[in-house]
Design an enzyme around this catalytic site. Structure first.
Site, mmCIF file in Angstrom:
data_model
loop_
_atom_site.group_PDB
_atom_site.id
_atom_site.type_symbol
_atom_site.label_atom_id
_atom_site.label_comp_id
_atom_site.label_asym_id
_atom_site.label_seq_id
_atom_site.Cartn_x
_atom_site.Cartn_y
_atom_site.Cartn_z
ATOM 1 N NE ARG A 24 44.218 -23.668 -2.203
ATOM 2 C CZ ARG A 24 43.617 -22.805 -2.287
ATOM 3 N NH1 ARG A 24 42.675 -22.262 -1.876
ATOM 4 N NH2 ARG A 24 43.135 -22.128 -3.723
ATOM 5 N N GLY A 103 32.187 -48.313 -2.394
ATOM 6 C CA GLY A 103 32.170 -48.861 -3.066
ATOM 7 C C GLY A 103 33.753 -48.431 -2.941
ATOM 8 C CG ASP A 127 23.447 -43.593 -1.553
ATOM 9 O OD1 ASP A 127 22.968 -43.150 -2.283
ATOM 10 O OD2 ASP A 127 23.978 -44.659 -2.408
ATOM 11 C CG MET A 169 19.053 -41.208 -6.983
ATOM 12 S SD MET A 169 20.163 -40.359 -7.641
ATOM 13 C CE MET A 169 19.996 -40.883 -8.944
ATOM 14 N N GLY A 170 19.087 -43.147 -3.045
ATOM 15 C CA GLY A 170 19.425 -43.036 -1.892
ATOM 16 C C GLY A 170 19.793 -44.470 -2.119
ATOM 17 N NE ARG A 252 26.005 -39.793 -8.272
ATOM 18 C CZ ARG A 252 26.026 -40.749 -8.984
ATOM 19 N NH1 ARG A 252 24.779 -41.887 -8.926
ATOM 20 N NH2 ARG A 252 27.071 -40.513 -10.190
HETATM 21 O O1 F6P Z 1 25.470 -44.314 -4.632
HETATM 22 C C1 F6P Z 1 24.913 -43.022 -5.265
HETATM 23 C C2 F6P Z 1 24.197 -43.057 -6.328
HETATM 24 O O2 F6P Z 1 23.148 -41.794 -6.917
HETATM 25 C C3 F6P Z 1 22.693 -43.394 -5.460
HETATM 26 O O3 F6P Z 1 21.746 -43.260 -5.061
HETATM 27 C C4 F6P Z 1 21.716 -44.329 -7.016
HETATM 28 O O4 F6P Z 1 21.587 -45.401 -7.393
HETATM 29 C C5 F6P Z 1 23.374 -44.958 -7.612
HETATM 30 O O5 F6P Z 1 24.931 -44.149 -6.847
HETATM 31 C C6 F6P Z 1 23.229 -44.713 -8.773
HETATM 32 O O6 F6P Z 1 23.898 -44.596 -9.869
HETATM 33 P P1 F6P Z 1 24.925 -44.034 -11.452
HETATM 34 O O7 F6P Z 1 24.959 -42.913 -11.480
HETATM 35 O O8 F6P Z 1 25.843 -45.016 -12.047
HETATM 36 O O9 F6P Z 1 23.644 -44.520 -12.229
#
Ligand code: F6P
Length: 318
Positions: A24, A103, A127, A169-170, A252
């Site tokens: 937008r 990445g 993360d 996660m992290g 996520r």
């Molecule tokens: O970088 C984000 C993340 O969710 C990390 O916390 C986790 O280790 C990784 O990605 C998992 O990756 P994928 O979804 O490729 O299994």
């Protein structure tokens, strides 16, 4: 002069809010904007979709990314990169906005520094590990999603008088683990950023147990240990029953919090403005409610997180 933009996304909560703001803001400046489908793979394959104001309607509250995403192995090769450049040239893209974590931002830096493409990044990763960036998109939602699950686990831990070991996660960072442990009133947290001593944890459990404390929740950051190993060791050392929960990818996804929606809106809009004012090879961040531009070369360096104070507080209050 910038007339046509491309936008690439990674998935986490708040990314759609950022995408909406990018589109937008770009349209309001009279730019044409194209969404790249499936991240860098889409750039290599020329998988583009024209976006207008309406194509980002109703997404501010939606998790993930409507553009889809992928971890692209091909973009790591020179052949893949040259193919991506061809797409940029053929589609006459004058600049790119890259919304993602380390990445994605490394890819953005490569495009800018090696191939001279004008690129601005928007840090987005649960993360929260983008260097010099206090708040990455998605981290707040991930903490709240994990916390919601943890509150439910505590109901059972308390009722059944059990020890739970919960893995969050992290990647190599303990951001989610530390925040969730503190907000969830957990008894301990095992973090990549600091050493831990299982014997000590078990002694505390036994000492508490002797005084009538019967339920525990120990958070484990995936980058440091496996919940199963920690739970097995606790049972072995204390003789007490344990249960494990690995929260995984639910962290996520989910509806972005208000914080992530607002952050996404601010950063997405600022990213377009930054490109238009001639900035490149940088990412946008919010500090003290002001937009900052951080060189991508610095943003992709390892981030140093220090949790000593929060860990001490957790131990004091648990
Ligand atoms: O970088 C984000 C993340 O969710 C990390 O916390 C986790 O280790 C990784 O990605 C998992 O990756 P994928 O979804 O490729 O299994």
């Amino acid at each position: 002069m910038i007339k046509r933009l491309g936008v690439i996304t990674r998935d986490c909560a708040g990314v759609n809010a950022a995408l909406r703001a990018v589109v937008r803001t770009a349209v309001s400046h009279g730019l044409e904007i194209y969404g790249i489908i499936r991240g860098y793979d889409g750039l290599i394959d020329g998988n583009l979709r024209h976006l207008d104001r309406r194509s980002v309607s109703g997404i501010i509250n939606v998790g993930g990314t409507i553009l889809k995403s992928a971890r692209s192995e091909r973009f790591l090769t020179e052949e893949g990169q040259l193919q991506a450049l061809k797409t940029i040239e053929e589609n006459k893209l004058d600049g790119l906005i890259v919304i993602g974590g380390n990445g994605s931002l490394s890819g953005a830096h490569l495009l800018a520094s090696k191939y001279g493409i004008k690129v601005i990044g928007v840090p987005a990763t649960i993360d929260n590990d983008v260097n010099m960036v206090e708040h990455c998109l998605g981290a707040d939602t991930a903490v709240n999603v994990a916390l919601d699950a943890l509150d439910k686990i505590r109901d059972t831990a308390t009722s059944l008088e059990r020890i739970f070991v919960v893995e969050v996660m992290g990647r190599d960072y303990g951001y989610i683990a530390m925040k969730v442990a503190l907000a969830g009133g957990c008894e301990d947290v095992i973090l990549p950023e600091q050493d831990f001593d299982l014997n000590e944890i078990c002694q505390e459990i036994q000492a508490g147990n002797a005084q009538g404390k019967v339920s525990w929740i120990v958070i484990v950051a995936e980058g440091k240990a496996k919940a199963q190993d920690v739970a097995t060791a606790i049972t072995l050392l204390t003789g007490l029953e344990t249960r494990i929960v690995v929260l995984g990818h639910i962290q996520r996804g989910g509806r972005p919090t208000a914080f992530d929606r607002i952050l996404g809106s601010k950063l997405g809009s600022a990213a377009v403005e930054a490109l238009l004012s001639g900035e490149t090879d940088k990412c946008v961040a919010l500090k003290d409610e002001k937009i900052e531009l951080i060189p991508l070369e610095i943003a992709i360096q390892p981030k140093k997180l220090i949790f000593e104070h929060e860990y001490r507080l957790l131990k004091l209050l648990s």
